[in-house]
Design a protein around this motif. Structure first.
Motif, mmCIF file in Angstrom:
data_model
loop_
_atom_site.group_PDB
_atom_site.id
_atom_site.type_symbol
_atom_site.label_atom_id
_atom_site.label_comp_id
_atom_site.label_asym_id
_atom_site.label_seq_id
_atom_site.Cartn_x
_atom_site.Cartn_y
_atom_site.Cartn_z
ATOM 1 N N ALA A 277 1.417 -30.073 -82.364
ATOM 2 C CA ALA A 277 0.245 -30.509 -83.124
ATOM 3 C C ALA A 277 -1.059 -29.978 -82.526
ATOM 4 N N LYS A 278 -0.941 -29.134 -81.496
ATOM 5 C CA LYS A 278 -2.095 -28.508 -80.834
ATOM 6 C C LYS A 278 -2.984 -29.505 -80.101
ATOM 7 N N ASP A 279 -2.392 -30.619 -79.659
ATOM 8 C CA ASP A 279 -3.087 -31.607 -78.837
ATOM 9 C C ASP A 279 -2.664 -31.385 -77.377
ATOM 10 N N THR A 280 -3.156 -30.305 -76.798
ATOM 11 C CA THR A 280 -2.743 -29.914 -75.451
ATOM 12 C C THR A 280 -3.112 -30.968 -74.420
ATOM 13 N N SER A 281 -4.319 -31.512 -74.498
ATOM 14 C CA SER A 281 -4.740 -32.529 -73.525
ATOM 15 C C SER A 281 -3.875 -33.780 -73.630
ATOM 16 N N GLY A 282 -3.560 -34.196 -74.852
ATOM 17 C CA GLY A 282 -2.688 -35.350 -75.046
ATOM 18 C C GLY A 282 -1.286 -35.093 -74.519
ATOM 19 N N ALA A 283 -0.801 -33.865 -74.696
ATOM 20 C CA ALA A 283 0.520 -33.509 -74.185
ATOM 21 C C ALA A 283 0.535 -33.559 -72.657
ATOM 22 N N ILE A 284 -0.509 -33.048 -72.035
ATOM 23 C CA ILE A 284 -0.601 -33.095 -70.569
ATOM 24 C C ILE A 284 -0.596 -34.541 -70.093
ATOM 25 N N ASP B 283 3.562 -40.073 -84.005
ATOM 26 C CA ASP B 283 3.615 -41.523 -84.204
ATOM 27 C C ASP B 283 5.043 -42.071 -84.136
ATOM 28 N N PHE B 284 6.036 -41.257 -84.475
ATOM 29 C CA PHE B 284 7.432 -41.680 -84.339
ATOM 30 C C PHE B 284 7.739 -42.017 -82.883
ATOM 31 N N TYR B 285 7.335 -41.139 -81.965
ATOM 32 C CA TYR B 285 7.607 -41.361 -80.542
ATOM 33 C C TYR B 285 6.798 -42.531 -79.998
ATOM 34 N N THR B 286 5.607 -42.705 -80.512
ATOM 35 C CA THR B 286 4.792 -43.846 -80.095
ATOM 36 C C THR B 286 5.510 -45.148 -80.445
ATOM 37 N N LYS B 287 6.080 -45.244 -81.649
ATOM 38 C CA LYS B 287 6.837 -46.431 -82.048
ATOM 39 C C LYS B 287 8.106 -46.590 -81.207
ATOM 40 N N TYR C 288 10.608 -42.155 -70.005
ATOM 41 C CA TYR C 288 10.176 -40.861 -69.495
ATOM 42 C C TYR C 288 10.524 -39.731 -70.460
ATOM 43 N N ILE C 289 11.709 -39.778 -71.071
ATOM 44 C CA ILE C 289 12.073 -38.700 -71.981
ATOM 45 C C ILE C 289 11.326 -38.828 -73.308
ATOM 46 N N ILE C 290 11.041 -40.051 -73.734
ATOM 47 C CA ILE C 290 10.273 -40.231 -74.977
ATOM 48 C C ILE C 290 8.856 -39.693 -74.782
ATOM 49 N N TYR C 291 8.268 -39.967 -73.607
ATOM 50 C CA TYR C 291 6.955 -39.380 -73.325
ATOM 51 C C TYR C 291 7.028 -37.852 -73.329
ATOM 52 N N PHE D 182 2.346 -39.318 -67.727
ATOM 53 C CA PHE D 182 2.969 -40.642 -67.864
ATOM 54 C C PHE D 182 4.479 -40.548 -67.646
ATOM 55 N N ALA D 183 5.105 -39.542 -68.229
ATOM 56 C CA ALA D 183 6.560 -39.378 -68.069
ATOM 57 C C ALA D 183 6.923 -39.261 -66.603
#
Length: 181
Positions: free
Chosen positions: A54-61, A26-30, A41-44, A66-67
């Motif tokens: 956080a083990k959210d592999t699909s979200g990381a991909i 959520d820090f990076y989202t803000k 691009y680097i924040i993404y 997006f980056a």
């Protein structure tokens, strides 16, 4: 924790922008809402790393995708490929490693770095591992040979090259490679 980094290495690439470490997703989202567009691009990428932890592999991909839509960078292709490989999505990983390595070679890049600095050996090795996993041993061997030409001390590459030799029926060469690992 906002630190200006002149030389930061993410999968072998040098960046020069503000970087925030160790923060939750959520820090990076803000930060995406308040940071200059040129830094998105680097924040993404950083949020993708946080999602990986956080083990959210699909979200990381998705975040790496997006980056790369903002600013294609070779380390993002490599990191995205690593996640696909971890999920067993070898064909997707092969595609991302290939694009990342091609991006390393684009002529508009003026920075002169060694192949080790641009992580060519890591992407070659990792793409070779994916080829190995899908049974494309000849393609795997090409990548392992090129990687070893650049970095002959990479034990993981010798290990997998040994496995390829064994799969192809050459146990003597295979065992010799495994001993180098």
């Amino acid at each position: 924790k906002n630190v200006w980094i002149e030389e930061e290495y993410l999968r072998g690439r040098v960046i020069s922008i503000p970087v925030w470490y160790g923060e939750p997703v959520d820090f990076y989202t803000k930060k995406l809402e308040t940071s200059p567009f040129s830094h998105h691009y680097i924040i993404y990428c950083l949020r993708a790393l946080a999602k990986t932890v956080a083990k959210d592999t699909s979200g990381a991909i998705d975040d790496y995708s997006f980056a790369m839509s903002y600013q294609p960078v070779d380390f993002a292709f490599g990191l995205k490929a690593d996640l696909h490989r971890a999920k067993g999505e070898y064909e997707k990983a092969i595609s991302n490693y290939t694009v990342g390595m091609e991006f390393c070679e684009l002529p508009f890049k003026k920075i002169k770095v060694s192949p080790l600095d641009k992580d060519q050996t890591g992407m070659l090795r990792d793409r070779g591992i994916c080829y190995f996993q899908v049974g494309e041993y000849d393609k795997a061997m090409v990548d392992f040979n090129e990687s070893i030409d650049i970095n002959p001390m990479d034990g993981k590459t010798h290990y997998y090259r040994g496995l390829v030799y064994i799969k192809k029926g050459d146990k003597i060469k295979g065992c010799a490679e495994l001993n180098k690992a």
